[in-house]
Write a protein that holds these residues in place. Structure first.
Motif, mmCIF file in Angstrom:
data_model
loop_
_atom_site.group_PDB
_atom_site.id
_atom_site.type_symbol
_atom_site.label_atom_id
_atom_site.label_comp_id
_atom_site.label_asym_id
_atom_site.label_seq_id
_atom_site.Cartn_x
_atom_site.Cartn_y
_atom_site.Cartn_z
ATOM 1 N N ALA A 31 0.836 -1.206 0.000
ATOM 2 C CA ALA A 31 0.000 0.000 0.000
ATOM 3 C C ALA A 31 0.866 1.250 0.000
ATOM 4 N N MET A 32 1.929 1.242 0.774
ATOM 5 C CA MET A 32 2.822 2.403 0.823
ATOM 6 C C MET A 32 3.509 2.608 -0.517
ATOM 7 N N GLN A 33 3.906 1.532 -1.161
ATOM 8 C CA GLN A 33 4.552 1.640 -2.470
ATOM 9 C C GLN A 33 3.592 2.211 -3.504
ATOM 10 N N VAL A 34 2.336 1.804 -3.435
ATOM 11 C CA VAL A 34 1.336 2.332 -4.357
ATOM 12 C C VAL A 34 1.126 3.821 -4.107
ATOM 13 N N LEU A 35 1.036 4.227 -2.838
ATOM 14 C CA LEU A 35 0.872 5.649 -2.528
ATOM 15 C C LEU A 35 2.049 6.458 -3.064
ATOM 16 N N GLY A 36 3.221 5.882 -3.059
ATOM 17 C CA GLY A 36 4.405 6.559 -3.574
ATOM 18 C C GLY A 36 4.349 6.842 -5.058
ATOM 19 N N LYS A 37 3.414 6.209 -5.757
ATOM 20 C CA LYS A 37 3.266 6.437 -7.194
ATOM 21 C C LYS A 37 2.281 7.550 -7.511
ATOM 22 N N LEU A 38 1.622 8.082 -6.488
ATOM 23 C CA LEU A 38 0.717 9.203 -6.713
ATOM 24 C C LEU A 38 1.500 10.449 -7.071
ATOM 25 N N GLU A 39 0.868 11.327 -7.818
ATOM 26 C CA GLU A 39 1.477 12.629 -8.093
ATOM 27 C C GLU A 39 1.552 13.394 -6.778
ATOM 28 N N ALA A 40 2.513 14.298 -6.667
ATOM 29 C CA ALA A 40 2.755 15.016 -5.414
ATOM 30 C C ALA A 40 1.502 15.701 -4.885
ATOM 31 N N GLY A 41 0.710 16.304 -5.759
ATOM 32 C CA GLY A 41 -0.502 16.993 -5.314
ATOM 33 C C GLY A 41 -1.517 16.044 -4.719
ATOM 34 N N ALA A 42 -1.717 14.906 -5.360
ATOM 35 C CA ALA A 42 -2.659 13.906 -4.847
ATOM 36 C C ALA A 42 -2.132 13.296 -3.553
ATOM 37 N N LEU A 43 -0.845 13.065 -3.500
ATOM 38 C CA LEU A 43 -0.236 12.510 -2.300
ATOM 39 C C LEU A 43 -0.408 13.455 -1.117
ATOM 40 N N ALA A 44 -0.277 14.744 -1.356
ATOM 41 C CA ALA A 44 -0.393 15.736 -0.286
ATOM 42 C C ALA A 44 -1.746 15.667 0.412
ATOM 43 N N GLU A 45 -2.778 15.260 -0.309
ATOM 44 C CA GLU A 45 -4.110 15.155 0.280
ATOM 45 C C GLU A 45 -4.196 14.023 1.302
ATOM 46 N N HIS A 46 -3.266 13.092 1.253
ATOM 47 C CA HIS A 46 -3.317 11.911 2.115
ATOM 48 C C HIS A 46 -2.074 11.771 2.992
ATOM 49 N N VAL A 47 -1.375 12.871 3.170
ATOM 50 C CA VAL A 47 -0.106 12.833 3.889
ATOM 51 C C VAL A 47 -0.279 12.378 5.342
ATOM 52 N N ALA A 48 -1.395 12.681 5.975
ATOM 53 C CA ALA A 48 -1.600 12.263 7.367
ATOM 54 C C ALA A 48 -1.557 10.742 7.495
ATOM 55 N N SER A 49 -2.102 10.047 6.511
ATOM 56 C CA SER A 49 -2.075 8.582 6.542
ATOM 57 C C SER A 49 -0.649 8.057 6.408
ATOM 58 N N VAL A 50 0.150 8.710 5.595
ATOM 59 C CA VAL A 50 1.546 8.301 5.427
ATOM 60 C C VAL A 50 2.317 8.588 6.717
ATOM 61 N N VAL A 51 2.132 9.762 7.288
ATOM 62 C CA VAL A 51 2.816 10.131 8.530
ATOM 63 C C VAL A 51 2.476 9.142 9.642
ATOM 64 N N SER A 52 1.242 8.677 9.687
ATOM 65 C CA SER A 52 0.846 7.736 10.741
ATOM 66 C C SER A 52 1.635 6.432 10.680
ATOM 67 N N ARG A 53 2.153 6.081 9.521
ATOM 68 C CA ARG A 53 2.919 4.838 9.371
ATOM 69 C C ARG A 53 4.376 5.010 9.783
#
Length: 108
Positions: A31-53
């Motif tokens: 799941a983390m690897q897939v999130l890493g493939k998002l464009e920076a803008g889309a990723l920024a919308e979900h950064v809290a979920s990444v930080v939680s990991r």
């Protein structure tokens, strides 16, 4: 999902985010690897979920979370610098090195 283009992948991000809390480390890593493939803008919308990991029990997931945060634009990354800095005290060298590389992307 990891083979989809970033724009198409963004449509399925909710399903990916739900896998970050899976009990299986391989699923969390994927799941983390897939999130890493998002464009920076889309990723920024979900950064809290990444930080939680960053507090995940598995080194690989923590390292992947740091690396994904490194894909953010500098301004967005700067908002989460304290979380990345906390990984400099991680018990695993791979996580500490990833954190140093990400922090090196920020301007002094």
């Amino acid at each position: 999902l990891g083979k989809l283009e970033a724009g198409v992948l963004a449509e399925h991000v909710a399903a990916v985010l739900s896998r970050l809390k899976d009990t299986r480390v391989g699923v969390r890593m994927a799941a983390m690897q897939v999130l890493g493939k998002l464009e920076a803008g889309a990723l920024a919308e979900h950064v809290a979920s990444v930080v939680s990991r960053l507090e995940d029990s598995e080194e690989g997931v923590r390292r992947a979370a740091v690396e994904v945060l490194g894909k953010l634009e500098a301004g967005v990354l700067a908002e989460h610098v304290a979380a990345v800095l906390s990984r400099l005290k991680d018990t695993r060298v791979g996580v500490r090195m990833a954190a140093m590389q990400v922090l090196g992307k920020l301007e002094a």
